[in-house]
Design a protein around this motif. Sequence first.
Motif, PDB file in Angstrom:
ATOM      1  N   ASP A  15       7.100  16.601  -1.663  1.00  0.00           N
ATOM      2  CA  ASP A  15       6.031  15.683  -2.488  1.00  0.00           C
ATOM      3  C   ASP A  15       6.612  14.381  -2.824  1.00  0.00           C
ATOM      4  N   LYS A  16       7.869  14.194  -3.194  1.00  0.00           N
ATOM      5  CA  LYS A  16       8.491  13.055  -3.373  1.00  0.00           C
ATOM      6  C   LYS A  16       8.320  12.119  -2.397  1.00  0.00           C
ATOM      7  N   ALA A  17       8.817  12.698  -1.024  1.00  0.00           N
ATOM      8  CA  ALA A  17       8.716  11.984   0.174  1.00  0.00           C
ATOM      9  C   ALA A  17       7.339  11.401   0.271  1.00  0.00           C
ATOM     10  N   ARG A  18       6.453  12.270   0.262  1.00  0.00           N
ATOM     11  CA  ARG A  18       5.078  11.910   0.466  1.00  0.00           C
ATOM     12  C   ARG A  18       4.566  10.910  -0.364  1.00  0.00           C
ATOM     13  N   LYS A  19       5.146  10.934  -1.755  1.00  0.00           N
ATOM     14  CA  LYS A  19       4.559  10.081  -2.771  1.00  0.00           C
ATOM     15  C   LYS A  19       5.423   8.635  -2.328  1.00  0.00           C
ATOM     16  N   GLN A  20       6.575   8.674  -1.712  1.00  0.00           N
ATOM     17  CA  GLN A  20       7.207   7.393  -1.601  1.00  0.00           C
ATOM     18  C   GLN A  20       6.480   6.824  -0.250  1.00  0.00           C
ATOM     19  N   GLN A  21       6.124   7.438   0.529  1.00  0.00           N
ATOM     20  CA  GLN A  21       5.384   7.043   1.723  1.00  0.00           C
ATOM     21  C   GLN A  21       4.050   6.520   1.311  1.00  0.00           C
ATOM     22  N   LEU A  22       3.408   7.031   0.582  1.00  0.00           N
ATOM     23  CA  LEU A  22       1.963   6.407  -0.090  1.00  0.00           C
ATOM     24  C   LEU A  22       2.205   5.140  -0.927  1.00  0.00           C
ATOM     25  N   ALA A  72       4.884   3.015  -0.434  1.00  0.00           N
ATOM     26  CA  ALA A  72       5.406   2.127   0.510  1.00  0.00           C
ATOM     27  C   ALA A  72       4.277   1.662   1.538  1.00  0.00           C
ATOM     28  N   LYS A  73       3.335   2.390   1.742  1.00  0.00           N
ATOM     29  CA  LYS A  73       2.185   1.976   2.550  1.00  0.00           C
ATOM     30  C   LYS A  73       1.115   1.138   1.680  1.00  0.00           C
ATOM     31  N   ALA A  74       1.045   1.438   0.418  1.00  0.00           N
ATOM     32  CA  ALA A  74       0.388   0.641  -0.606  1.00  0.00           C
ATOM     33  C   ALA A  74       0.975  -0.855  -0.674  1.00  0.00           C
ATOM     34  N   ARG A  75       2.200  -0.802  -0.981  1.00  0.00           N
ATOM     35  CA  ARG A  75       2.930  -1.936  -0.912  1.00  0.00           C
ATOM     36  C   ARG A  75       2.826  -3.072   0.281  1.00  0.00           C
ATOM     37  N   THR A  76       2.964  -2.379   1.304  1.00  0.00           N
ATOM     38  CA  THR A  76       2.635  -3.020   2.681  1.00  0.00           C
ATOM     39  C   THR A  76       1.429  -3.588   2.712  1.00  0.00           C
ATOM     40  N   ILE A  87       0.308  -7.514   2.605  1.00  0.00           N
ATOM     41  CA  ILE A  87      -0.391  -8.127   4.012  1.00  0.00           C
ATOM     42  C   ILE A  87      -1.778  -8.943   3.135  1.00  0.00           C
ATOM     43  N   ASP A  88      -2.369  -8.440   2.082  1.00  0.00           N
ATOM     44  CA  ASP A  88      -3.456  -8.854   1.560  1.00  0.00           C
ATOM     45  C   ASP A  88      -3.181 -10.237   0.831  1.00  0.00           C
ATOM     46  N   ASN A  89      -1.992 -10.068   0.073  1.00  0.00           N
ATOM     47  CA  ASN A  89      -1.453 -11.304  -0.569  1.00  0.00           C
ATOM     48  C   ASN A  89      -1.163 -12.514   0.285  1.00  0.00           C
ATOM     49  N   LEU A  90      -0.463 -12.142   1.514  1.00  0.00           N
ATOM     50  CA  LEU A  90      -0.149 -13.104   2.426  1.00  0.00           C
ATOM     51  C   LEU A  90      -1.524 -13.667   3.022  1.00  0.00           C
ATOM     52  N   ASP A  91      -2.462 -12.887   3.302  1.00  0.00           N
ATOM     53  CA  ASP A  91      -3.608 -13.179   3.755  1.00  0.00           C
ATOM     54  C   ASP A  91      -4.230 -14.273   2.759  1.00  0.00           C
ATOM     55  N   ASP A  92      -4.352 -14.019   1.723  1.00  0.00           N
ATOM     56  CA  ASP A  92      -4.840 -14.762   0.696  1.00  0.00           C
ATOM     57  C   ASP A  92      -4.333 -16.170   0.454  1.00  0.00           C
ATOM     58  N   ALA A  93      -3.014 -15.931   0.491  1.00  0.00           N
ATOM     59  CA  ALA A  93      -2.118 -17.130   0.379  1.00  0.00           C
ATOM     60  C   ALA A  93      -2.483 -18.279   1.533  1.00  0.00           C
TER      61      ALA A  93
END
Length: 114
Positions: A56-63, A65-69, A73-79
Amino acid sequence: MKPTISTETQHEALAAAKATQKPGQTKEQTKLIAQGIEKGIAEYKKLLKAKARERDKARKQQLKAKARTVNDIDNLDDADEIIDSQSQFTRATWVAIALLVLSWAGFAAYYVMT
């Protein structure tokens, strides 16, 4: 903290101990074997819970990390869009100013000529 063992587990352990009982084995020996089986079952359940927590911890960390990525990307596109729009706005502004100055110069030249 001593883990509490459910009555269902106790009954299963006692049944397993009786099923493997040897001839001439006393009730006390069978009970000791049942207690050992109970401890084994409790330890197994504890390990399963620990593994489930780790998954469960590993799954939450993956989620996360995916959300941060995705956010990065959205922030870079906006910039990039902001930078592009600012540079386009500046060019358009200079073109508009140049056309305005040329039109006023043309108006002044026409007025002087007449």
